[in-house]
Design a protein around this motif. Structure first.
Motif, PDB file in Angstrom:
ATOM      1  N   PHE A 181      10.878 -15.629 -16.162  1.00 23.99           N
ATOM      2  CA  PHE A 181      11.517 -15.833 -17.452  1.00 23.99           C
ATOM      3  C   PHE A 181      11.170 -14.683 -18.372  1.00 23.99           C
ATOM      4  O   PHE A 181      10.337 -13.836 -18.057  1.00 23.99           O
ATOM      5  CB  PHE A 181      11.154 -17.208 -18.046  1.00 23.99           C
ATOM      6  CG  PHE A 181       9.804 -17.289 -18.681  1.00 23.99           C
ATOM      7  CD1 PHE A 181       9.677 -17.331 -20.061  1.00 23.99           C
ATOM      8  CD2 PHE A 181       8.665 -17.367 -17.907  1.00 23.99           C
ATOM      9  CE1 PHE A 181       8.430 -17.433 -20.646  1.00 23.99           C
ATOM     10  CE2 PHE A 181       7.418 -17.480 -18.476  1.00 23.99           C
ATOM     11  CZ  PHE A 181       7.295 -17.516 -19.858  1.00 23.99           C
ATOM     12  N   GLY A 182      11.834 -14.634 -19.517  1.00 23.24           N
ATOM     13  CA  GLY A 182      11.604 -13.562 -20.465  1.00 23.24           C
ATOM     14  C   GLY A 182      12.285 -13.845 -21.777  1.00 23.24           C
ATOM     15  O   GLY A 182      12.768 -14.956 -22.024  1.00 23.24           O
ATOM     16  N   GLY A 183      12.335 -12.821 -22.636  1.00 24.19           N
ATOM     17  CA  GLY A 183      12.932 -13.008 -23.950  1.00 24.19           C
ATOM     18  C   GLY A 183      13.205 -11.701 -24.647  1.00 24.19           C
ATOM     19  O   GLY A 183      12.793 -10.632 -24.201  1.00 24.19           O
ATOM     20  N   GLY A 184      13.904 -11.810 -25.740  1.00 25.52           N
ATOM     21  CA  GLY A 184      14.218 -10.651 -26.552  1.00 25.52           C
ATOM     22  C   GLY A 184      14.948 -11.052 -27.813  1.00 25.52           C
ATOM     23  O   GLY A 184      15.293 -12.218 -28.001  1.00 25.52           O
ATOM     24  N   LEU A 185      15.176 -10.088 -28.690  1.00 27.58           N
ATOM     25  CA  LEU A 185      15.939 -10.335 -29.896  1.00 27.58           C
ATOM     26  C   LEU A 185      16.700  -9.094 -30.320  1.00 27.58           C
ATOM     27  O   LEU A 185      16.423  -8.004 -29.847  1.00 27.58           O
ATOM     28  CB  LEU A 185      15.044 -10.856 -31.027  1.00 27.58           C
ATOM     29  CG  LEU A 185      14.329  -9.873 -31.934  1.00 27.58           C
ATOM     30  CD1 LEU A 185      14.110 -10.529 -33.276  1.00 27.58           C
ATOM     31  CD2 LEU A 185      13.004  -9.478 -31.366  1.00 27.58           C
ATOM     32  N   SER A 186      17.664  -9.300 -31.201  1.00 28.35           N
ATOM     33  CA  SER A 186      18.457  -8.196 -31.755  1.00 28.35           C
ATOM     34  C   SER A 186      18.080  -8.004 -33.213  1.00 28.35           C
ATOM     35  O   SER A 186      17.962  -8.966 -33.959  1.00 28.35           O
ATOM     36  CB  SER A 186      19.953  -8.520 -31.698  1.00 28.35           C
ATOM     37  OG  SER A 186      20.423  -8.515 -30.384  1.00 28.35           O
ATOM     38  N   THR A 187      17.899  -6.732 -33.587  1.00 30.59           N
ATOM     39  CA  THR A 187      17.666  -6.405 -34.990  1.00 30.59           C
ATOM     40  C   THR A 187      18.807  -5.523 -35.476  1.00 30.59           C
ATOM     41  O   THR A 187      19.618  -5.042 -34.685  1.00 30.59           O
ATOM     42  CB  THR A 187      16.328  -5.661 -35.194  1.00 30.59           C
ATOM     43  OG1 THR A 187      16.404  -4.382 -34.547  1.00 30.59           O
ATOM     44  CG2 THR A 187      15.154  -6.464 -34.663  1.00 30.59           C
ATOM     45  N   LYS A 188      18.845  -5.306 -36.764  1.00 26.76           N
ATOM     46  CA  LYS A 188      19.894  -4.458 -37.345  1.00 26.76           C
ATOM     47  C   LYS A 188      19.899  -3.071 -36.708  1.00 26.76           C
ATOM     48  O   LYS A 188      20.926  -2.445 -36.583  1.00 26.76           O
ATOM     49  CB  LYS A 188      19.689  -4.314 -38.858  1.00 26.76           C
ATOM     50  CG  LYS A 188      19.739  -5.604 -39.619  1.00 26.76           C
ATOM     51  CD  LYS A 188      21.137  -6.074 -39.812  1.00 26.76           C
ATOM     52  CE  LYS A 188      21.131  -7.318 -40.683  1.00 26.76           C
ATOM     53  NZ  LYS A 188      22.385  -8.004 -40.705  1.00 26.76           N
ATOM     54  N   ASN A 189      18.726  -2.591 -36.276  1.00 23.67           N
ATOM     55  CA  ASN A 189      18.618  -1.240 -35.736  1.00 23.67           C
ATOM     56  C   ASN A 189      18.598  -1.161 -34.216  1.00 23.67           C
ATOM     57  O   ASN A 189      18.600  -0.077 -33.656  1.00 23.67           O
ATOM     58  CB  ASN A 189      17.371  -0.557 -36.293  1.00 23.67           C
ATOM     59  CG  ASN A 189      17.415  -0.467 -37.802  1.00 23.67           C
ATOM     60  OD1 ASN A 189      18.487  -0.383 -38.400  1.00 23.67           O
ATOM     61  ND2 ASN A 189      16.265  -0.519 -38.434  1.00 23.67           N
ATOM     62  N   GLN A 192      13.795  -7.305 -24.098  1.00 20.51           N
ATOM     63  CA  GLN A 192      12.575  -6.519 -23.968  1.00 20.51           C
ATOM     64  C   GLN A 192      11.597  -7.036 -22.934  1.00 20.51           C
ATOM     65  O   GLN A 192      10.786  -6.284 -22.419  1.00 20.51           O
ATOM     66  CB  GLN A 192      11.839  -6.457 -25.308  1.00 20.51           C
ATOM     67  CG  GLN A 192      12.494  -5.541 -26.301  1.00 20.51           C
ATOM     68  CD  GLN A 192      13.707  -6.171 -26.935  1.00 20.51           C
ATOM     69  OE1 GLN A 192      13.794  -7.364 -27.120  1.00 20.51           O
ATOM     70  NE2 GLN A 192      14.680  -5.355 -27.266  1.00 20.51           N
ATOM     71  N   PHE A 193      11.601  -8.319 -22.637  1.00 20.33           N
ATOM     72  CA  PHE A 193      10.599  -8.886 -21.744  1.00 20.33           C
ATOM     73  C   PHE A 193      11.261  -9.631 -20.605  1.00 20.33           C
ATOM     74  O   PHE A 193      12.096 -10.495 -20.815  1.00 20.33           O
ATOM     75  CB  PHE A 193       9.677  -9.839 -22.514  1.00 20.33           C
ATOM     76  CG  PHE A 193       8.924  -9.144 -23.608  1.00 20.33           C
ATOM     77  CD1 PHE A 193       7.758  -8.465 -23.322  1.00 20.33           C
ATOM     78  CD2 PHE A 193       9.404  -9.136 -24.899  1.00 20.33           C
ATOM     79  CE1 PHE A 193       7.066  -7.796 -24.319  1.00 20.33           C
ATOM     80  CE2 PHE A 193       8.726  -8.475 -25.907  1.00 20.33           C
ATOM     81  CZ  PHE A 193       7.557  -7.804 -25.614  1.00 20.33           C
ATOM     82  N   TRP A 194      10.897  -9.283 -19.389  1.00 16.57           N
ATOM     83  CA  TRP A 194      11.400  -9.981 -18.217  1.00 16.57           C
ATOM     84  C   TRP A 194      10.352  -9.871 -17.130  1.00 16.57           C
ATOM     85  O   TRP A 194       9.669  -8.866 -17.022  1.00 16.57           O
ATOM     86  CB  TRP A 194      12.726  -9.407 -17.735  1.00 16.57           C
ATOM     87  CG  TRP A 194      13.285 -10.235 -16.628  1.00 16.57           C
ATOM     88  CD1 TRP A 194      13.362  -9.907 -15.304  1.00 16.57           C
ATOM     89  CD2 TRP A 194      13.796 -11.549 -16.737  1.00 16.57           C
ATOM     90  NE1 TRP A 194      13.897 -10.938 -14.597  1.00 16.57           N
ATOM     91  CE2 TRP A 194      14.175 -11.970 -15.460  1.00 16.57           C
ATOM     92  CE3 TRP A 194      13.956 -12.447 -17.799  1.00 16.57           C
ATOM     93  CZ2 TRP A 194      14.705 -13.223 -15.200  1.00 16.57           C
ATOM     94  CZ3 TRP A 194      14.498 -13.683 -17.554  1.00 16.57           C
ATOM     95  CH2 TRP A 194      14.872 -14.059 -16.263  1.00 16.57           C
ATOM     96  N   GLY A 195      10.246 -10.884 -16.309  1.00 11.65           N
ATOM     97  CA  GLY A 195       9.308 -10.843 -15.193  1.00 11.65           C
ATOM     98  C   GLY A 195       8.061 -11.667 -15.421  1.00 11.65           C
ATOM     99  O   GLY A 195       7.190 -11.711 -14.554  1.00 11.65           O
ATOM    100  N   ALA A 196       7.947 -12.331 -16.586  1.00 12.11           N
ATOM    101  CA  ALA A 196       6.842 -13.268 -16.767  1.00 12.11           C
ATOM    102  C   ALA A 196       7.040 -14.406 -15.773  1.00 12.11           C
ATOM    103  O   ALA A 196       8.173 -14.714 -15.404  1.00 12.11           O
ATOM    104  CB  ALA A 196       6.830 -13.790 -18.199  1.00 12.11           C
ATOM    105  N   ARG A 197       5.974 -15.029 -15.339  1.00  9.93           N
ATOM    106  CA  ARG A 197       6.083 -16.106 -14.355  1.00  9.93           C
ATOM    107  C   ARG A 197       5.680 -17.431 -14.996  1.00  9.93           C
ATOM    108  O   ARG A 197       4.698 -17.499 -15.717  1.00  9.93           O
ATOM    109  CB  ARG A 197       5.179 -15.844 -13.158  1.00  9.93           C
ATOM    110  CG  ARG A 197       5.454 -14.542 -12.408  1.00  9.93           C
ATOM    111  CD  ARG A 197       6.795 -14.439 -11.731  1.00  9.93           C
ATOM    112  NE  ARG A 197       7.019 -15.297 -10.610  1.00  9.93           N
ATOM    113  CZ  ARG A 197       6.916 -14.955  -9.345  1.00  9.93           C
ATOM    114  NH1 ARG A 197       6.547 -13.758  -9.011  1.00  9.93           N
ATOM    115  NH2 ARG A 197       7.188 -15.824  -8.404  1.00  9.93           N
TER     116      ARG A 197
END
Length: 181
Positions: free
Chosen positions: A56-64, A71-76
């Motif tokens: 699993f993983g995660g990320g977000l979008s910013t204005k820039n 940004q994050f993938w491969g956590a178990r």
């Protein structure tokens, strides 16, 4: 979904925390918490089909950063075990923690490249999803509890304290800016 958080102004600091236990893998991706699928939402934490459904993983979008936010993938996260995920952004950097431990960002050699994060989190006209995402009905198979969102960035000691408490805020804590939460 929580439609009242549609088009919510997330601001320049942001933290989301969730406890989850995936009961089985059915060979597809599934959202844990999100404000839309990673290509067109504000943020997302989701399970994958890789590794027998444990990645699993995660990320977000910013204005820039635009839409390149994964940004994050491969956590178990083992199936049938409670896990804690926390993603925090302080206006300058995005950090991801699994069971109280910091995770590395994707590197330049990976298929999902890390993009430096600055500016406010993008607001989208999408509800806040718990146990799913707005992409292809990627519903979570398992249990989710102790979902929390803050408009502040967390320091490491706050992440550790929250993990130690089972993802539940028991007492007020000081934020990065020094205010109580």
């Amino acid at each position: 979904s929580v439609p009242d958080l549609s088009n919510y102004g997330w601001g320049k600091q942001f933290t989301v925390s969730v406890m989850f236990r995936r009961s089985r893998s059915d060979g597809r991706y599934c959202g844990i918490v999100s404000n839309g699928y990673y290509k067109h939402g504000s943020f997302e934490i989701r399970m994958g089909r890789e590794g027998g459904g444990t990645y699993f993983g995660g990320g977000l979008s910013t204005k820039n950063s635009g839409s390149k936010k994964w940004q994050f993938w491969g956590a178990r996260a083992p199936i049938a075990k409670w896990n804690h995920a926390l993603m925090t952004y302080n206006g300058r950097s995005l950090l991801f923690y699994v069971n109280g431990k910091p995770q590395r960002t994707r590197n330049k050699g990976s298929s999902k490249m890390y993009v430096p994060m600055t500016g406010a989190v993008v607001s989208k006209k999408l509800p806040f999803y718990i146990g799913g995402s707005n992409n292809k009905k990627q519903w979570f198979n398992g249990a989710i509890k102790n979902v929390a969102i803050w408009n502040v960035g967390f320091k490491y000691r706050m992440v550790r304290a929250l993990y130690a408490a089972g993802g539940v805020v028991k007492t007020p804590t000081k934020t990065e800016s020094g205010t109580d939460t």
